[in-house]
Scaffold this active site. Structure first.
Site, PDB file in Angstrom:
ATOM      1  N   CYS A 130      25.526  24.350  20.739  1.00  0.00           N
ATOM      2  CA  CYS A 130      25.318  23.159  20.083  1.00  0.00           C
ATOM      3  C   CYS A 130      25.808  21.982  20.507  1.00  0.00           C
ATOM      4  O   CYS A 130      24.784  21.432  21.566  1.00  0.00           O
ATOM      5  CB  CYS A 130      26.385  22.873  18.873  1.00  0.00           C
ATOM      6  SG  CYS A 130      27.438  23.698  18.590  1.00  0.00           S
ATOM      7  N   ARG A 167      29.948  24.469  16.041  1.00  0.00           N
ATOM      8  CA  ARG A 167      29.201  24.817  15.687  1.00  0.00           C
ATOM      9  C   ARG A 167      28.180  25.964  15.675  1.00  0.00           C
ATOM     10  O   ARG A 167      28.001  27.223  15.072  1.00  0.00           O
ATOM     11  CB  ARG A 167      28.286  23.515  15.471  1.00  0.00           C
ATOM     12  CG  ARG A 167      29.136  22.594  14.176  1.00  0.00           C
ATOM     13  CD  ARG A 167      27.776  21.272  14.701  1.00  0.00           C
ATOM     14  NE  ARG A 167      27.246  20.445  15.560  1.00  0.00           N
ATOM     15  CZ  ARG A 167      26.537  19.513  15.782  1.00  0.00           C
ATOM     16  NH1 ARG A 167      25.979  18.819  14.966  1.00  0.00           N
ATOM     17  NH2 ARG A 167      26.828  19.054  17.130  1.00  0.00           N
TER      18      ARG A 167
END
Lengths: 103, 282
Positions: B233, B238
């Protein structure tokens, strides 16, 4: 802001001086229910295809703020007082939008 | 691996507050959230000051991790239940971290703070005191971590999964939209990376989607079961969430998280970058 500066910024605070509102597209506003502003609501920013872009928690005064890009966005709020949506056509600068939630 | 062994429900958590050998740990993007109220008995780990080396850009090393967990009062045989805000991004990052250093029993609280709050479950400001332990970590399990130099050779031979938002993938935004625009020198994505935003793995209340929904999501996105997978990410949190979905929930065996992610790759000189909504060519 550094790489480590990823902590969710305080939502009610004045814009940091480093933020250039000539360049940024700021989407900001208040989540409210019948009883007034809703603190601790979860507000997510959805792009024009409905895809999640970001999420913040509202301040004690119910405020939220995103740094986005010009275009059409949807705000979706979840809270113990209920849920609600609003859409905004954002331009560069400050874009204010109110989100009402209810059961 | 069964879903129940890695993911616990809010109901289970509330019934097990204070249980022997179970330690609840909050790891939050907003490192002040804990101070305003947290799950009773939970301790806090600050991802920014405690899970990052404070000089070099890297994770803390084995000795630092041992010192941290010892000081927090976490023992090797404790079951660690991680939770946090922002749909468990940083809790998932901590989960990956605990796995990297070989902790045996670690679980995520499904839905994290959001589900807990929307359910109206109890919070406290009391900070528990836990006696120090003598925690012993293992060497990093590099089967679950990818590095800068792994990435370019993996273009065309691995599943590369970009879990940022579609606008970050395409290069229209440089960072998540709750942060001022900033970061890597260039926007875009790694050529051939497919776009599967992390959020597609989660329900609106922050819980993970069912295994059937997750499997359908990644199959439809074009994950090749015969290839190893690297997820990334912007700074690796994430992607920890999607790494959890792929490896821990769905059981894909070879999935690595590239924690350098876009802030590193997008600043490298000479590496290939694709712009726009398509994966691009190898």
């Amino acid at each position: 802001m550094s790489i480590d500066g990823c902590g969710a910024p305080e939502q009610g605070a004045p814009l940091p001086a480093s933020v250039d509102v000539e360049k940024e597209t700021v989407i900001t506003g208040v989540v409210s229910a019948e009883g007034g502003p809703v603190a601790g609501a979860y507000v997510r920013l959805l792009d024009s295809s409905g895809e999640f872009t970001a999420e913040v928690v509202t301040s004690p005064a119910g405020e939220f703020r995103f740094f986005a890009a010009p275009g059409t966005w949807t705000l979706r709020a979840l809270s113990r007082a209920g849920n609600g949506d609003a859409t905004v056509a954002a331009d560069r600068g400050i874009n204010n939008v109110a989100v009402s939630v209810g059961a | 691996m069964s879903r129940d062994s890695v993911l616990v429900t809010a109901d289970w958590a509330e019934k097990n507050l204070g249980a022997d050998k179970v330690v609840f740990v909050e790891v939050d993007e907003d490192t002040t959230a804990y101070d305003g109220g947290h799950i009773p008995g939970a301790i806090k780990i600050n991802w920014s000051t405690e899970l990052q080396d404070q000089v070099r850009r890297d994770m803390v090393n084995k000795e630092q991790f041992e010192a941290l967990l010892s000081a927090k009062g976490i023992a090797n045989d404790d079951t660690v239940v991680l939770y946090g805000g922002n749909n468990n991004w940083f809790a998932a990052y901590a989960y990956w971290y605990f796995k990297l250093y070989g902790h045996e029993q670690v679980q995520l609280l499904d839905g994290g703070r959001k589900k807990w709050e929307l359910d109206g479950r109890p919070y406290t400001k009391d900070v528990p005191q836990r006696p120090a332990t003598n925690y012993v970590a293992k060497d990093q399990d590099l089967a679950i971590r990818a590095f800068r130099d792994d990435i370019v050779p993996s273009i065309g031979s691995h599943n590369l999964v970009d879990v940022r938002s579609p606008d970050e993938y395409a290069g229209r935004l440089a960072a998540p939209a709750h942060l001022p625009q900033e970061q890597a020198q260039r926007n875009g994505h790694i050529p051939t990376a497919i776009s599967v935003p992390w959020s597609k793995a989660a329900n609106e209340d922050g819980t993970f989607k069912s295994n059937e929904e997750l499997k359908a999501l990644y199959v439809a996105a074009g994950i090749d079961d015969d290839k190893p997978t690297v997820v990334y990410c912007r700074i690796g949190e994430r992607s920890s969430h999607s790494w959890f979905a792929l490896r821990e929930l769905l059981g894909y065996s070879d999935v690595r998280n590239y924690d350098g992610s876009w802030t590193e790759y997008g600043s490298l000189i000479g590496v290939p970058i694709a712009l726009g909504d398509e994966p691009g060519q190898a």
